[in-house]
Write a protein that holds these residues in place. Structure first.
Motif, PDB file in Angstrom:
ATOM      1  N   ASP A 115       0.594  -8.124  11.008  1.00 36.82           N
ATOM      2  CA  ASP A 115      -0.673  -8.372  10.315  1.00 36.82           C
ATOM      3  C   ASP A 115      -0.819  -7.630   8.985  1.00 36.82           C
ATOM      4  N   ALA A 116       0.247  -7.018   8.511  1.00 36.82           N
ATOM      5  CA  ALA A 116       0.192  -6.390   7.187  1.00 36.82           C
ATOM      6  C   ALA A 116       0.254  -7.459   6.094  1.00 36.82           C
ATOM      7  N   THR A 117      -0.162  -7.082   4.883  1.00 42.76           N
ATOM      8  CA  THR A 117      -0.180  -8.009   3.750  1.00 42.76           C
ATOM      9  C   THR A 117       0.554  -7.405   2.563  1.00 42.76           C
ATOM     10  N   LEU A 118       1.459  -8.193   1.992  1.00 42.51           N
ATOM     11  CA  LEU A 118       2.123  -7.848   0.732  1.00 42.51           C
ATOM     12  C   LEU A 118       1.627  -8.848  -0.297  1.00 42.51           C
ATOM     13  N   CYS A 119       0.825  -8.402  -1.246  1.00 45.60           N
ATOM     14  CA  CYS A 119       0.165  -9.304  -2.194  1.00 45.60           C
ATOM     15  C   CYS A 119       0.635  -9.004  -3.609  1.00 45.60           C
ATOM     16  N   ALA A 120       1.437  -9.916  -4.167  1.00 42.35           N
ATOM     17  CA  ALA A 120       2.020  -9.699  -5.492  1.00 42.35           C
ATOM     18  C   ALA A 120       1.253 -10.403  -6.607  1.00 42.35           C
ATOM     19  N   GLY A 121       0.045 -10.841  -6.338  1.00 40.45           N
ATOM     20  CA  GLY A 121      -0.750 -11.515  -7.352  1.00 40.45           C
ATOM     21  C   GLY A 121      -2.174 -11.008  -7.399  1.00 40.45           C
ATOM     22  N   TRP A 144       8.143   2.120   5.788  1.00 42.28           N
ATOM     23  CA  TRP A 144       7.416   1.453   6.873  1.00 42.28           C
ATOM     24  C   TRP A 144       5.994   1.162   6.419  1.00 42.28           C
ATOM     25  N   ILE A 145       5.632  -0.111   6.435  1.00 39.40           N
ATOM     26  CA  ILE A 145       4.257  -0.542   6.201  1.00 39.40           C
ATOM     27  C   ILE A 145       3.663  -0.839   7.569  1.00 39.40           C
ATOM     28  N   ALA A 146       2.735  -0.024   8.019  1.00 34.79           N
ATOM     29  CA  ALA A 146       2.231  -0.129   9.389  1.00 34.79           C
ATOM     30  C   ALA A 146       1.240  -1.280   9.531  1.00 34.79           C
ATOM     31  N   ALA A 147       0.805  -1.508  10.768  1.00 36.02           N
ATOM     32  CA  ALA A 147      -0.011  -2.668  11.118  1.00 36.02           C
ATOM     33  C   ALA A 147      -1.267  -2.788  10.257  1.00 36.02           C
ATOM     34  N   GLU A 148      -1.504  -3.989   9.734  1.00 36.29           N
ATOM     35  CA  GLU A 148      -2.712  -4.363   8.998  1.00 36.29           C
ATOM     36  C   GLU A 148      -2.871  -3.636   7.667  1.00 36.29           C
ATOM     37  N   ALA A 149      -1.831  -2.966   7.204  1.00 40.46           N
ATOM     38  CA  ALA A 149      -1.903  -2.309   5.899  1.00 40.46           C
ATOM     39  C   ALA A 149      -1.786  -3.338   4.780  1.00 40.46           C
ATOM     40  N   PHE A 150      -2.172  -2.936   3.563  1.00 41.18           N
ATOM     41  CA  PHE A 150      -2.171  -3.825   2.396  1.00 41.18           C
ATOM     42  C   PHE A 150      -1.413  -3.150   1.267  1.00 41.18           C
ATOM     43  N   VAL A 151      -0.457  -3.874   0.687  1.00 38.06           N
ATOM     44  CA  VAL A 151       0.288  -3.404  -0.481  1.00 38.06           C
ATOM     45  C   VAL A 151      -0.008  -4.352  -1.636  1.00 38.06           C
ATOM     46  N   GLY A 152      -0.514  -3.806  -2.737  1.00 41.71           N
ATOM     47  CA  GLY A 152      -0.966  -4.634  -3.848  1.00 41.71           C
ATOM     48  C   GLY A 152       0.090  -4.905  -4.895  1.00 41.71           C
ATOM     49  N   PRO A 153      -0.264  -5.693  -5.911  1.00 36.61           N
ATOM     50  CA  PRO A 153       0.679  -6.098  -6.958  1.00 36.61           C
ATOM     51  C   PRO A 153       1.261  -4.913  -7.710  1.00 36.61           C
TER      52      PRO A 153
END
Length: 210
Positions: A115-121, A144-153
């Motif tokens: 459920d993590a998100t990698l958002c490049a836009g 490690w990107i843990a559960a439900e975390a968000f990584v932005g552009p």
């Protein structure tokens, strides 16, 4: 390996007017996404975890560059396969949203949990046409990107860094450091690097070179 124009940039919003229904990407780019979505639904979305090799084959057919043993779970959502690069044994877990409008790169043994998100836009909120801006994301080896975390552009996550559950990273994360919170802040150092903290190059056909 098939090439689908992985360097496609967003169209000029002043010309295409996406806020009133215009396109943000070329017709070719949009057709690739539609074809991949259909292929994934029919060929991969139903597969059990053990069929990771089959899912790699589907992704590679649409331009993804995947190392040996890279694992994308069936329920993960890949927006545009040509913008996906994964090193050996990297993982995109269950229901991960990989919104890779720009290239998203995972180093060897990097893990993105469920459920993590990698958002490049993102969008230029000062632009009257709300221009789409894309920036690549890089996850270092053994991060490690843990559960439900968000990584932005535009974020680079250093080797062995950890982003805790539901944390939000909008700036680079230093290597060997554990982060938590929104916005993410460093809370402690991670133990010394493990053996697999290495740089990599993905070669044509998805093979990795150290």
């Amino acid at each position: 390996m098939t090439h689908f124009g992985q360097h496609d940039a967003p169209l000029d919003a002043a010309s295409t007017q996406p806020r009133t229904g215009g396109a943000s990407f070329t017709l070719r780019h949009r057709l690739v996404r539609v074809l991949f979505a259909l292929a994934w639904l029919l060929l991969a979305a139903w597969t059990p975890p053990q069929m990771r090799g089959w899912r790699r084959m589907v992704l590679r057919a649409f331009g993804a560059r995947l190392g040996q043993g890279a694992n994308v779970y069936a329920s993960a959502r890949i927006w545009y396969p040509p913008n996906l690069v994964m090193g050996d044994h990297a993982t995109l877990g269950r229901r991960v949203r990989c919104y890779n409008q720009a290239c998203v790169t995972l180093g060897p043994f990097a893990v993105v949990s469920q459920d993590a998100t990698l958002c490049a836009g993102t969008h230029d909120y000062d632009d009257p046409h709300f221009q789409l801006r894309t920036r690549p994301i890089v996850l270092g080896a053994n991060s490690w990107i843990a559960a439900e975390a968000f990584v932005g552009p535009g974020v680079t996550v250093g080797p062995q860094a950890v982003l805790g559950a539901r944390a939000v990273a909008m700036k680079d994360l230093a290597a060997d450091t554990i982060y938590a919170g929104n916005p993410a802040v460093a809370i402690k150092r991670r133990k010394p690097p493990v053996a697999n903290r290495h740089a990599f190059t993905v070669l044509p056909g998805g093979r990795s070179q150290r």
